[in-house]
Write a protein that holds these residues in place. Structure first.
Motif, PDB file in Angstrom:
ATOM      1  N   GLU A 198     -55.867  -2.540-110.898  1.00 20.00           N
ATOM      2  CA  GLU A 198     -54.459  -2.410-111.284  1.00 20.00           C
ATOM      3  C   GLU A 198     -53.549  -2.099-110.096  1.00 20.00           C
ATOM      4  N   LYS A 199     -54.131  -1.673-108.973  1.00 23.26           N
ATOM      5  CA  LYS A 199     -53.341  -1.377-107.776  1.00 23.26           C
ATOM      6  C   LYS A 199     -53.147  -2.607-106.878  1.00 23.26           C
ATOM      7  N   ILE A 200     -53.918  -3.674-107.146  1.00 26.47           N
ATOM      8  CA  ILE A 200     -53.860  -4.857-106.286  1.00 26.47           C
ATOM      9  C   ILE A 200     -52.717  -5.763-106.726  1.00 26.47           C
ATOM     10  N   ASN A 201     -51.779  -6.004-105.792  1.00 23.50           N
ATOM     11  CA  ASN A 201     -50.615  -6.850-106.078  1.00 23.50           C
ATOM     12  C   ASN A 201     -50.777  -8.263-105.558  1.00 23.50           C
ATOM     13  N   GLY A 202     -51.562  -8.430-104.513  1.00 20.68           N
ATOM     14  CA  GLY A 202     -51.710  -9.754-103.935  1.00 20.68           C
ATOM     15  C   GLY A 202     -52.952  -9.842-103.069  1.00 20.68           C
ATOM     16  N   VAL A 203     -53.500 -11.052-103.001  1.00 23.41           N
ATOM     17  CA  VAL A 203     -54.684 -11.306-102.188  1.00 23.41           C
ATOM     18  C   VAL A 203     -54.486 -12.651-101.500  1.00 23.41           C
ATOM     19  N   SER A 204     -54.780 -12.701-100.211  1.00 22.15           N
ATOM     20  CA  SER A 204     -54.663 -13.977 -99.505  1.00 22.15           C
ATOM     21  C   SER A 204     -55.667 -14.018 -98.374  1.00 22.15           C
ATOM     22  N   TYR A 205     -55.850 -15.204 -97.821  1.00 21.85           N
ATOM     23  CA  TYR A 205     -56.731 -15.309 -96.660  1.00 21.85           C
ATOM     24  C   TYR A 205     -56.174 -16.330 -95.702  1.00 21.85           C
ATOM     25  N   SER A 206     -56.577 -16.195 -94.453  1.00 22.30           N
ATOM     26  CA  SER A 206     -56.217 -17.192 -93.449  1.00 22.30           C
ATOM     27  C   SER A 206     -57.454 -17.432 -92.607  1.00 22.30           C
ATOM     28  N   ALA A 237     -64.659 -16.566 -97.413  1.00 25.05           N
ATOM     29  CA  ALA A 237     -63.301 -16.030 -97.629  1.00 25.05           C
ATOM     30  C   ALA A 237     -62.602 -16.650 -98.845  1.00 25.05           C
ATOM     31  N   PRO A 238     -62.551 -17.998 -98.976  1.00 26.78           N
ATOM     32  CA  PRO A 238     -61.860 -18.567-100.138  1.00 26.78           C
ATOM     33  C   PRO A 238     -62.509 -18.155-101.463  1.00 26.78           C
ATOM     34  N   GLU A 239     -63.841 -18.134-101.481  1.00 27.09           N
ATOM     35  CA  GLU A 239     -64.575 -17.740-102.683  1.00 27.09           C
ATOM     36  C   GLU A 239     -64.276 -16.290-103.037  1.00 27.09           C
ATOM     37  N   GLU A 272     -60.746 -16.026-104.503  1.00 26.55           N
ATOM     38  CA  GLU A 272     -60.665 -16.576-105.872  1.00 26.55           C
ATOM     39  C   GLU A 272     -61.315 -15.641-106.887  1.00 26.55           C
ATOM     40  N   VAL A 273     -62.499 -15.122-106.563  1.00 23.69           N
ATOM     41  CA  VAL A 273     -63.196 -14.208-107.481  1.00 23.69           C
ATOM     42  C   VAL A 273     -62.371 -12.935-107.680  1.00 23.69           C
ATOM     43  N   LEU A 274     -61.789 -12.410-106.591  1.00 23.75           N
ATOM     44  CA  LEU A 274     -60.985 -11.194-106.691  1.00 23.75           C
ATOM     45  C   LEU A 274     -59.739 -11.438-107.538  1.00 23.75           C
ATOM     46  N   LYS A 275     -59.039 -12.548-107.290  1.00 23.82           N
ATOM     47  CA  LYS A 275     -57.839 -12.861-108.095  1.00 23.82           C
ATOM     48  C   LYS A 275     -58.198 -12.970-109.573  1.00 23.82           C
ATOM     49  N   SER A 276     -59.295 -13.640-109.865  1.00 15.80           N
ATOM     50  CA  SER A 276     -59.738 -13.813-111.243  1.00 15.80           C
ATOM     51  C   SER A 276     -60.088 -12.467-111.886  1.00 15.80           C
ATOM     52  N   ALA A 277     -60.797 -11.617-111.154  1.00 18.45           N
ATOM     53  CA  ALA A 277     -61.184 -10.302-111.680  1.00 18.45           C
ATOM     54  C   ALA A 277     -59.949  -9.430-111.934  1.00 18.45           C
ATOM     55  N   VAL A 278     -58.971  -9.489-111.018  1.00 21.07           N
ATOM     56  CA  VAL A 278     -57.726  -8.714-111.183  1.00 21.07           C
ATOM     57  C   VAL A 278     -56.975  -9.216-112.415  1.00 21.07           C
ATOM     58  N   ALA A 279     -56.872 -10.537-112.563  1.00 28.88           N
ATOM     59  CA  ALA A 279     -56.165 -11.115-113.715  1.00 28.88           C
ATOM     60  C   ALA A 279     -56.861 -10.739-115.015  1.00 28.88           C
ATOM     61  N   THR A 280     -58.182 -10.831-115.044  1.00 28.86           N
ATOM     62  CA  THR A 280     -58.947 -10.483-116.244  1.00 28.86           C
ATOM     63  C   THR A 280     -58.763  -9.010-116.585  1.00 28.86           C
ATOM     64  N   SER A 281     -58.778  -8.155-115.574  1.00 26.19           N
ATOM     65  CA  SER A 281     -58.601  -6.728-115.780  1.00 26.19           C
ATOM     66  C   SER A 281     -57.213  -6.431-116.351  1.00 26.19           C
ATOM     67  N   LYS A 282     -56.192  -7.079-115.795  1.00 22.83           N
ATOM     68  CA  LYS A 282     -54.821  -6.844-116.269  1.00 22.83           C
ATOM     69  C   LYS A 282     -54.640  -7.361-117.695  1.00 22.83           C
ATOM     70  N   GLU A 283     -55.273  -8.497-118.030  1.00 22.85           N
ATOM     71  CA  GLU A 283     -55.189  -9.028-119.398  1.00 22.85           C
ATOM     72  C   GLU A 283     -55.825  -8.070-120.389  1.00 22.85           C
ATOM     73  N   SER A 284     -57.011  -7.546-120.047  1.00 26.42           N
ATOM     74  CA  SER A 284     -57.712  -6.671-120.985  1.00 26.42           C
ATOM     75  C   SER A 284     -57.023  -5.323-121.133  1.00 26.42           C
ATOM     76  N   LYS A 285     -56.220  -4.929-120.137  1.00 24.74           N
ATOM     77  CA  LYS A 285     -55.516  -3.648-120.220  1.00 24.74           C
ATOM     78  C   LYS A 285     -54.155  -3.763-120.919  1.00 24.74           C
ATOM     79  N   SER A 286     -53.665  -4.992-121.070  1.00 18.45           N
ATOM     80  CA  SER A 286     -52.352  -5.140-121.707  1.00 18.45           C
ATOM     81  C   SER A 286     -52.456  -4.771-123.182  1.00 18.45           C
ATOM     82  N   SER A 287     -51.408  -4.193-123.709  1.00 17.20           N
ATOM     83  CA  SER A 287     -51.433  -3.727-125.093  1.00 17.20           C
ATOM     84  C   SER A 287     -51.312  -4.881-126.082  1.00 17.20           C
ATOM     85  N   GLU A 288     -50.750  -5.985-125.649  1.00 18.97           N
ATOM     86  CA  GLU A 288     -50.612  -7.152-126.519  1.00 18.97           C
ATOM     87  C   GLU A 288     -51.958  -7.856-126.650  1.00 18.97           C
ATOM     88  N   PRO A 289     -52.299  -8.324-127.857  1.00 20.74           N
ATOM     89  CA  PRO A 289     -53.505  -9.135-127.950  1.00 20.74           C
ATOM     90  C   PRO A 289     -53.284 -10.444-127.194  1.00 20.74           C
TER      91      PRO A 289
END
Length: 180
Positions: free
Chosen positions: A86-94, A121-123, A126-143
């Motif tokens: 929930e503290k992660i706002n952005g992830v990128s790589y170069s 790095a790209p993998e 992608e995995v981190l972005k997906s995990a963050v998104a999944t975590s934020k979805e499951s924590k949202s109060s809306e179904p």
């Protein structure tokens, strides 16, 4: 007597690494051995890679709960740091010529993982972005799936037509939906 819990947990974590396709653990064998100490019993490893953070080699691990950095020193004990999703706002790589950098932004500061394999790095990102998104979805109060009033009415009408609901039950449900 058999294996102790840590050995069994370590084998489980090794299998999760294999399943995740983890390939670059350069210089982090000690850190991998200590993962059972830092991960909860029900925590699942999603991906891991090695890199440099603050001039030290770290094992960066994405679990289903958080991002973990472990640096097990030669002489002193382990340096452990975590960033909750929930503290992660952005992830990128170069990528550079040979190696890559990953930037993890948590609002207050940016953690740089340097000297990461260009392949992982790209993998990792992608995995981190997906995990963050999944975590934020499951924590949202809306179904996650919400049906509209029209969808609900259609469902009740089908039940009425099929004879599952009486006209009175249908009218009652319809009145409730329209009152919301």
């Amino acid at each position: 007597m058999g294996k102790n819990i840590d050995e069994e947990r370590l084998e489980e974590i090794h299998q999760q690494m294999i399943d995740a396709g983890v390939s670059d653990l350069f210089g982090t064998k000690k850190e991998v051995r200590h993962l059972p100490e830092f991960m909860d019993a029900d925590e699942k490893l999603l991906y891991a890679t090695s890199g440099f953070v603050d001039k030290g080699t770290v094992l960066a691990v994405i679990t289903d709960k958080r991002l973990i950095f472990i640096n097990h020193g030669m002489i002193y004990g382990a340096d452990f740091r975590e960033i909750p999703f929930e503290k992660i706002n952005g992830v990128s790589y170069s990528t550079g010529l040979v190696l890559a950098k990953i930037a993890i932004d948590n609002g207050a500061n940016t953690t740089m993982i340097e000297q990461v394999s260009k392949k992982t790095a790209p993998e990792f990102v992608e995995v981190l972005k997906s995990a963050v998104a999944t975590s934020k979805e499951s924590k949202s109060s809306e179904p996650v799936i919400t049906l509209s009033v029209a969808d609900e009415l259609i469902k009740y009408k089908q039940l009425l037509d099929a004879g599952v609901l009486t006209q009175e039950e249908f009218d009652s449900q319809k009145a409730k939906l329209l009152a919301e």
